[in-house]
Design a protein around this motif. Structure first.
Motif, PDB file in Angstrom:
ATOM      1  N   ILE A  90      27.995  82.069  48.003  1.00 50.20           N
ATOM      2  CA  ILE A  90      27.333  80.876  47.473  1.00 50.20           C
ATOM      3  C   ILE A  90      27.200  79.861  48.592  1.00 50.20           C
ATOM      4  CG2 ILE A  90      27.491  78.979  45.801  1.00 50.20           C
ATOM      5  CD1 ILE A  90      29.079  80.811  43.991  1.00 50.20           C
ATOM      6  N   ASP A  91      26.043  79.239  48.651  1.00 50.47           N
ATOM      7  CA  ASP A  91      25.784  78.244  49.684  1.00 50.47           C
ATOM      8  C   ASP A  91      26.904  77.200  49.729  1.00 50.47           C
ATOM      9  OD1 ASP A  91      23.590  76.888  51.512  1.00 50.47           O
ATOM     10  OD2 ASP A  91      24.334  75.318  50.158  1.00 50.47           O
ATOM     11  N   ARG A  92      27.446  76.980  50.910  1.00 54.37           N
ATOM     12  CA  ARG A  92      28.614  76.114  51.060  1.00 54.37           C
ATOM     13  C   ARG A  92      28.308  74.683  50.639  1.00 54.37           C
ATOM     14  NH1 ARG A  92      30.384  75.861  56.956  1.00 54.37           N
ATOM     15  NH2 ARG A  92      30.443  78.113  56.575  1.00 54.37           N
ATOM     16  N   GLN A  93      27.150  74.155  51.020  1.00 55.40           N
ATOM     17  CA  GLN A  93      26.850  72.770  50.677  1.00 55.40           C
ATOM     18  C   GLN A  93      26.695  72.598  49.169  1.00 55.40           C
ATOM     19  OE1 GLN A  93      26.875  70.086  52.875  1.00 55.40           O
ATOM     20  NE2 GLN A  93      26.929  69.039  50.893  1.00 55.40           N
ATOM     21  N   TRP A  94      26.129  73.598  48.491  1.00 56.33           N
ATOM     22  CA  TRP A  94      26.007  73.536  47.028  1.00 56.33           C
ATOM     23  C   TRP A  94      27.388  73.418  46.400  1.00 56.33           C
ATOM     24  CZ3 TRP A  94      27.460  76.243  42.629  1.00 56.33           C
ATOM     25  CH2 TRP A  94      26.708  76.020  41.479  1.00 56.33           C
ATOM     26  N   LEU A  95      28.349  74.164  46.940  1.00 51.82           N
ATOM     27  CA  LEU A  95      29.715  74.101  46.425  1.00 51.82           C
ATOM     28  C   LEU A  95      30.398  72.779  46.779  1.00 51.82           C
ATOM     29  CD1 LEU A  95      30.818  77.749  47.173  1.00 51.82           C
ATOM     30  CD2 LEU A  95      30.643  76.707  44.905  1.00 51.82           C
ATOM     31  N   VAL A  96      30.185  72.293  47.985  1.00 53.25           N
ATOM     32  CA  VAL A  96      30.760  71.001  48.387  1.00 53.25           C
ATOM     33  C   VAL A  96      30.259  69.894  47.450  1.00 53.25           C
ATOM     34  CG1 VAL A  96      30.746  69.231  50.201  1.00 53.25           C
ATOM     35  CG2 VAL A  96      31.136  71.633  50.798  1.00 53.25           C
ATOM     36  N   ASP A  97      28.994  69.946  47.085  1.00 56.84           N
ATOM     37  CA  ASP A  97      28.420  68.954  46.173  1.00 56.84           C
ATOM     38  C   ASP A  97      29.062  69.012  44.787  1.00 56.84           C
ATOM     39  OD1 ASP A  97      26.744  68.148  48.203  1.00 56.84           O
ATOM     40  OD2 ASP A  97      25.003  69.275  47.471  1.00 56.84           O
ATOM     41  N   ARG A  98      29.757  70.098  44.507  1.00 52.11           N
ATOM     42  CA  ARG A  98      30.457  70.261  43.225  1.00 52.11           C
ATOM     43  C   ARG A  98      31.966  70.217  43.419  1.00 52.11           C
ATOM     44  NH1 ARG A  98      25.666  71.626  43.454  1.00 52.11           N
ATOM     45  NH2 ARG A  98      24.285  71.597  41.630  1.00 52.11           N
ATOM     46  N   ASN A  99      32.382  69.491  44.442  1.00 54.10           N
ATOM     47  CA  ASN A  99      33.797  69.173  44.691  1.00 54.10           C
ATOM     48  C   ASN A  99      34.653  70.375  45.071  1.00 54.10           C
ATOM     49  OD1 ASN A  99      33.390  66.370  44.026  1.00 54.10           O
ATOM     50  ND2 ASN A  99      33.361  66.965  41.873  1.00 54.10           N
ATOM     51  N   THR A 100      34.043  71.362  45.671  1.00 51.74           N
ATOM     52  CA  THR A 100      34.812  72.459  46.249  1.00 51.74           C
ATOM     53  C   THR A 100      35.337  72.001  47.598  1.00 51.74           C
ATOM     54  OG1 THR A 100      33.354  74.022  45.125  1.00 51.74           O
ATOM     55  CG2 THR A 100      34.737  74.903  46.906  1.00 51.74           C
ATOM     56  N   ARG A 101      36.634  72.249  47.857  1.00 51.62           N
ATOM     57  CA  ARG A 101      37.271  71.688  49.053  1.00 51.62           C
ATOM     58  C   ARG A 101      38.085  72.737  49.797  1.00 51.62           C
ATOM     59  NH1 ARG A 101      40.704  66.660  46.994  1.00 51.62           N
ATOM     60  NH2 ARG A 101      41.635  67.144  49.014  1.00 51.62           N
ATOM     61  N   PRO A 102      38.261  72.538  51.120  1.00 53.26           N
ATOM     62  CA  PRO A 102      39.134  73.454  51.867  1.00 53.26           C
ATOM     63  C   PRO A 102      40.579  73.323  51.397  1.00 53.26           C
ATOM     64  CG  PRO A 102      37.807  72.093  53.359  1.00 53.26           C
ATOM     65  CD  PRO A 102      37.660  71.522  51.983  1.00 53.26           C
ATOM     66  N   VAL A 103      41.299  74.411  51.483  1.00 50.26           N
ATOM     67  CA  VAL A 103      42.712  74.426  51.122  1.00 50.26           C
ATOM     68  C   VAL A 103      43.532  73.633  52.133  1.00 50.26           C
ATOM     69  CG1 VAL A 103      44.693  76.015  51.267  1.00 50.26           C
ATOM     70  CG2 VAL A 103      42.822  76.505  49.695  1.00 50.26           C
ATOM     71  N   ILE A 104      44.601  73.007  51.651  1.00 55.77           N
ATOM     72  CA  ILE A 104      45.572  72.325  52.511  1.00 55.77           C
ATOM     73  C   ILE A 104      46.716  73.298  52.758  1.00 55.77           C
ATOM     74  CG2 ILE A 104      47.164  70.380  52.716  1.00 55.77           C
ATOM     75  CD1 ILE A 104      45.376  68.954  50.586  1.00 55.77           C
ATOM     76  N   TYR A 105      46.830  73.805  53.968  1.00 54.16           N
ATOM     77  CA  TYR A 105      47.928  74.720  54.296  1.00 54.16           C
ATOM     78  C   TYR A 105      49.127  73.904  54.774  1.00 54.16           C
ATOM     79  CZ  TYR A 105      44.527  78.512  54.061  1.00 54.16           C
ATOM     80  OH  TYR A 105      43.581  79.420  53.636  1.00 54.16           O
ATOM     81  N   GLY A 106      50.282  74.190  54.237  1.00 55.32           N
ATOM     82  CA  GLY A 106      51.456  73.440  54.646  1.00 55.32           C
ATOM     83  C   GLY A 106      52.731  74.026  54.075  1.00 55.32           C
ATOM     84  N   ASP A 107      53.851  73.345  54.368  1.00 58.01           N
ATOM     85  CA  ASP A 107      55.156  73.806  53.893  1.00 58.01           C
ATOM     86  C   ASP A 107      55.592  72.995  52.676  1.00 58.01           C
ATOM     87  OD1 ASP A 107      55.831  71.354  54.989  1.00 58.01           O
ATOM     88  OD2 ASP A 107      56.844  72.216  56.742  1.00 58.01           O
ATOM     89  N   ASP A 108      56.854  73.145  52.276  1.00 57.46           N
ATOM     90  CA  ASP A 108      57.344  72.425  51.101  1.00 57.46           C
ATOM     91  C   ASP A 108      57.314  70.913  51.301  1.00 57.46           C
ATOM     92  OD1 ASP A 108      57.862  74.784  49.687  1.00 57.46           O
ATOM     93  OD2 ASP A 108      59.838  74.999  50.590  1.00 57.46           O
ATOM     94  N   ILE A 109      57.504  70.471  52.524  1.00 57.05           N
ATOM     95  CA  ILE A 109      57.432  69.034  52.811  1.00 57.05           C
ATOM     96  C   ILE A 109      56.013  68.521  52.578  1.00 57.05           C
ATOM     97  CG2 ILE A 109      57.674  67.277  54.620  1.00 57.05           C
ATOM     98  CD1 ILE A 109      59.905  68.988  55.823  1.00 57.05           C
ATOM     99  N   THR A 110      55.025  69.324  53.008  1.00 59.69           N
ATOM    100  CA  THR A 110      53.627  68.959  52.781  1.00 59.69           C
ATOM    101  C   THR A 110      53.356  68.797  51.287  1.00 59.69           C
ATOM    102  OG1 THR A 110      53.016  70.294  54.713  1.00 59.69           O
ATOM    103  CG2 THR A 110      51.239  69.607  53.254  1.00 59.69           C
TER     104      THR A 110
END
Length: 221
Positions: free
Chosen positions: A115-135
């Motif tokens: 699916i076109d990335r910008q179409w998804l961004v316009d529908r609040n699709t976001r990159p994952v936040i990678y982190g540990d338990d503190i994050t």
């Protein structure tokens, strides 16, 4: 939904040098569909066996005909309902498949949709936040549906966990595809036979991607 007058076109894999998609993979389902109760599933199993198909192709066909991707909370910290995507090109991901012995299955199968990335961004699709338990403790409640644990050092209670190479994105809740134009979506399957089958019900074009195709695509870049 899925009411097409003629088969969708079967097209070559997209140019990965100008990749502008996010990818959602489907896999075979064990038991009821996410929006189906146990009684309805058992009725299919015993009285309508053809509809009880839970293969990856059946799952993809269901998405295409419903024009909706159902969210899931499986393996999501905090039990948030999300739809997951990967940013990597089809060829890259096809070559990275791993057979998980403890699950007795591949980590993903070669069925899904781009699916076109910008179409998804316009529908609040976001990159994952990678982190540990503190994050996890530091981020806001609004950000937590997009969190994915990344533990780069194993501990006595936890193995090393790092899925950041997948470049995951997420959408909260079900994703309605009714307004996704024919030119902004692409269905992919691993065989010509599967392509012909799903083209019958799809309004988005279909392409065939498998390890051999992926290897050639990667070499050509």
């Amino acid at each position: 939904s899925g009411d097409v007058t003629s088969p969708a076109p079967i097209v070559p894999p997209p140019d990965e040098g100008s990749w502008a998609y996010l990818v959602h993979w489907t896999r075979r389902q064990s038991g009821p569909w996410p929006d189906q109760d146990e009684e309805a599933y058992l009725h299919e199993l015993f009285f309508d066996f053809c509809r009880a198909d839970r293969s990856a192709l059946a799952a993809l066909t269901r998405i295409v005909t419903m024009e909706r991707i159902l969210a899931t909370r499986r393996l999501i910290r905090g039990a948030f309902d999300v739809v997951c995507f990967g940013q990597r090109c089809l060829g890259d991901l096809a070559q990275r498949r791993v057979f998980r012995k403890h699950h007795q299955r591949w980590d993903f199968e070669l069925y899904g949709l781009c699916i076109d990335r910008q179409w998804l961004v316009d529908r609040n699709t976001r990159p994952v936040i990678y982190g540990d338990d503190i994050t996890w403790e530091r981020i806001s409640p609004e950000e937590r549906p997009f969190f994915q644990l990344r533990a780069t050092r194993p501990s006595p209670t936890r193995a090393r966990i790092d899925w950041s190479d997948e470049q995951e994105w997420r959408h909260r809740g079900d994703l309605d595809l009714h307004r996704l134009s024919d030119s902004l979506g692409l269905i992919f399957v691993p065989t010509d036979h599967a392509a012909r089958e799903i083209a019958r019900v799809s309004r988005w074009p279909v392409t065939v991607i498998n390890e051999e195709t992926a290897e050639g695509t990667t070499r050509s870049r």
